[in-house]
Scaffold this active site. Structure first.
Site, PDB file in Angstrom:
ATOM      1  N   ASP A 145       0.816  -1.213   0.000  1.00  0.00           N
ATOM      2  CA  ASP A 145       0.000   0.000   0.000  1.00  0.00           C
ATOM      3  C   ASP A 145       0.856   1.273   0.000  1.00  0.00           C
ATOM      4  O   ASP A 145       0.666   2.184  -0.801  1.00  0.00           O
ATOM      5  CB  ASP A 145      -0.902  -0.054   1.238  1.00  0.00           C
ATOM      6  CG  ASP A 145      -1.778   1.157   1.439  1.00  0.00           C
ATOM      7  OD1 ASP A 145      -1.263   2.176   1.924  1.00  0.00           O
ATOM      8  OD2 ASP A 145      -2.977   1.076   1.144  1.00  0.00           O
ATOM      9  N   GLY A 175      -5.001   2.501   0.437  1.00  0.00           N
ATOM     10  CA  GLY A 175      -4.927   2.087  -0.961  1.00  0.00           C
ATOM     11  C   GLY A 175      -5.419   0.671  -1.158  1.00  0.00           C
ATOM     12  O   GLY A 175      -6.151   0.370  -2.107  1.00  0.00           O
ATOM     13  N   ASP A 176      -5.017  -0.225  -0.251  1.00  0.00           N
ATOM     14  CA  ASP A 176      -5.482  -1.613  -0.333  1.00  0.00           C
ATOM     15  C   ASP A 176      -7.003  -1.694  -0.267  1.00  0.00           C
ATOM     16  O   ASP A 176      -7.640  -2.453  -1.006  1.00  0.00           O
ATOM     17  CB  ASP A 176      -4.893  -2.419   0.827  1.00  0.00           C
ATOM     18  CG  ASP A 176      -3.421  -2.753   0.628  1.00  0.00           C
ATOM     19  OD1 ASP A 176      -3.031  -3.052  -0.508  1.00  0.00           O
ATOM     20  OD2 ASP A 176      -2.673  -2.722   1.611  1.00  0.00           O
ATOM     21  N   THR A 177      -7.582  -0.944   0.647  1.00  0.00           N
ATOM     22  CA  THR A 177      -9.042  -0.976   0.796  1.00  0.00           C
ATOM     23  C   THR A 177      -9.727  -0.418  -0.442  1.00  0.00           C
ATOM     24  O   THR A 177     -10.765  -0.935  -0.877  1.00  0.00           O
ATOM     25  CB  THR A 177      -9.464  -0.191   2.048  1.00  0.00           C
ATOM     26  OG1 THR A 177      -8.795  -0.725   3.196  1.00  0.00           O
ATOM     27  CG2 THR A 177     -10.960  -0.284   2.272  1.00  0.00           C
TER      28      THR A 177
END
Length: 392
Positions: A145, A175-177
């Site tokens: 991320d 960012g991952d989410t």
């Protein structure tokens, strides 16, 4: 009340956040999500030791893991063994969706890359979370991320004030989410198309891709034809910025809306005379005196508390919000009023505050966050559903 994705089976081979976030969203919508783990489990299970050291127990209380893994079944498989590979293939044959964020080379070694899987199961929707993308010189580079989302496309380098010539550290998991959310949306769209055509699909979402999209406005306006320059000084941001109040709490002001929005801020601050003064009431004039104006506005904000300015902002219709710390959100009245937060009671008796499901739909109630299942807790049940059982 039935959920929209009830009856949909999702197989998840994913770790950390991006892939599991997608699986959690599909579970919230009613899908049966089966998470494949090794005997060691998803590495994110142990991050609680660093993230929540005062209240962490891998078996009894692990909210940092539960946020993206609630509502799933867990099956333990050794994908390097013949049995594990056979079970994985049968699971895919029983599934509507496959979600993974393993790197392409690893998937190929396991026989689970979409080029190997999709010809066998033409109705399968294959969801792939990537880092820097599937092609190009950085395709197989390890991506996280912080690196592939926050740092790679300019945000960290350009959004710090020029007076502090050093990038700031980003928040974790955002960012991952975002990638998990995009992938869930793509999968739902692909499933709708499957209902029409009977055909599966391959959908991809990635950290760098999502960063380019979400920061796309900045990336565009900073190109030479448009001439926007970053990093900027606090005086370049001018009044569209944060200000400290008399109680040492910051408020954030947004003045999107043209000249009138700025004049309304002046009225709220008790500077109505500036609205009639040609030295302050136009963009061009303010640009020439921006340091004077900024310093005066900063001085005015120090005259009242954040709560007082928050009340006045509502009265004058100025876009302003108090800037809390992360720790303050668990007691945020607005968040609780709208169901953005919920409480989870753990087996050890502790009650934790976590973000609630993002889905707010008239056709279903919000799915409550529950403790994630232990590694392999559902192995026998899931294997039985495909006519298999663990070897003796």
């Amino acid at each position: 009340m039935a959920r929209p994705l009830e009856g949909v089976r999702v197989i998840e081979l994913a770790a950390h956040i991006a892939g599991p976030a997608c699986g959690r969203l599909l579970s919230d919508l009613g899908a049966e999500v089966i998470k494949i783990e090794s005997a060691k489990g998803d590495p994110w299970r142990v991050t609680g030791r660093d993230y929540c050291p005062n209240r962490y127990d891998i078996d009894l209380e692990n909210p940092s893991f539960d946020i993206c893994n609630t509502g799933k079944k867990s099956i333990e498989l050794d994908l390097k063994s013949d049995f594990g590979r056979e079970a994985a293939q049968k699971l895919l044959g029983s599934a509507d969706v496959f979600v993974t964020n393993f790197r392409p080379a690893a998937l190929k070694r396991l026989g689970l890359h979409y080029e190997q899987v999709c010809p066998k199961y033409p109705g399968l929707i294959y969801g792939m979370s990537l880092g820097f993308g599937e092609k190009g010189p950085e395709a197989e580079k390890k991506a996280m991320d912080v690196t592939a989302f926050w740092a790679r496309t300019g945000f960290l380098r350009d959004m710090n004030p020029i007076e502090i010539d050093e990038p700031f550290f980003p928040p974790w998991c955002v960012g991952d989410t975002a990638v998990g959310t995009q992938m869930a949306l793509s999968i739902v769209a692909a499933y709708v198309n499957k209902l029409k055509t009977g055909k599966g699909d391959v959908v991809k979402a990635g950290l760098m891709q999502e960063s380019v999209y979400l920061f796309g406005h900045m990336i565009t306006i900073c190109q030479p034809p448009y001439g926007k320059q970053f990093p900027q000084s606090i005086y370049d941001h001018a009044l569209d910025y944060h200000f400290k109040c008399s109680d040492d709490i910051f408020v954030m002001v947004s003045l999107v809306g043209g000249n009138e929005a700025i004049l309304q801020l002046f009225r709220m601050l008790g500077l109505s005379e500036w609205c009639e003064d040609e030295r302050y009431n136009t963009y061009k004039a303010r640009k020439e005196r921006i340091r004077e104006i900024y310093d005066k506005v900063r001085e005015k904000f120090r005259e009242k508390t954040s709560a007082e300015w928050n009340r006045l902002a509502a009265e004058f219709d100025v876009a302003l919000t108090i800037m809390p710390h992360y720790r303050d959100m668990a007691n945020d009245e607005q968040a609780w009023a709208n169901g953005y937060l919920e409480k989870v009671e753990y087996p050890n008796g502790n009650v934790d505050v976590v973000p609630a499901s993002v889905f707010d739909m008239g056709c279903m109630e919000k799915k409550k966050t529950e403790q994630a299942h232990a590694i392999g807790a559902d192995t026998d049940e899931v294997l039985a559903s495909i006519g298999m059982k663990r070897p003796e």
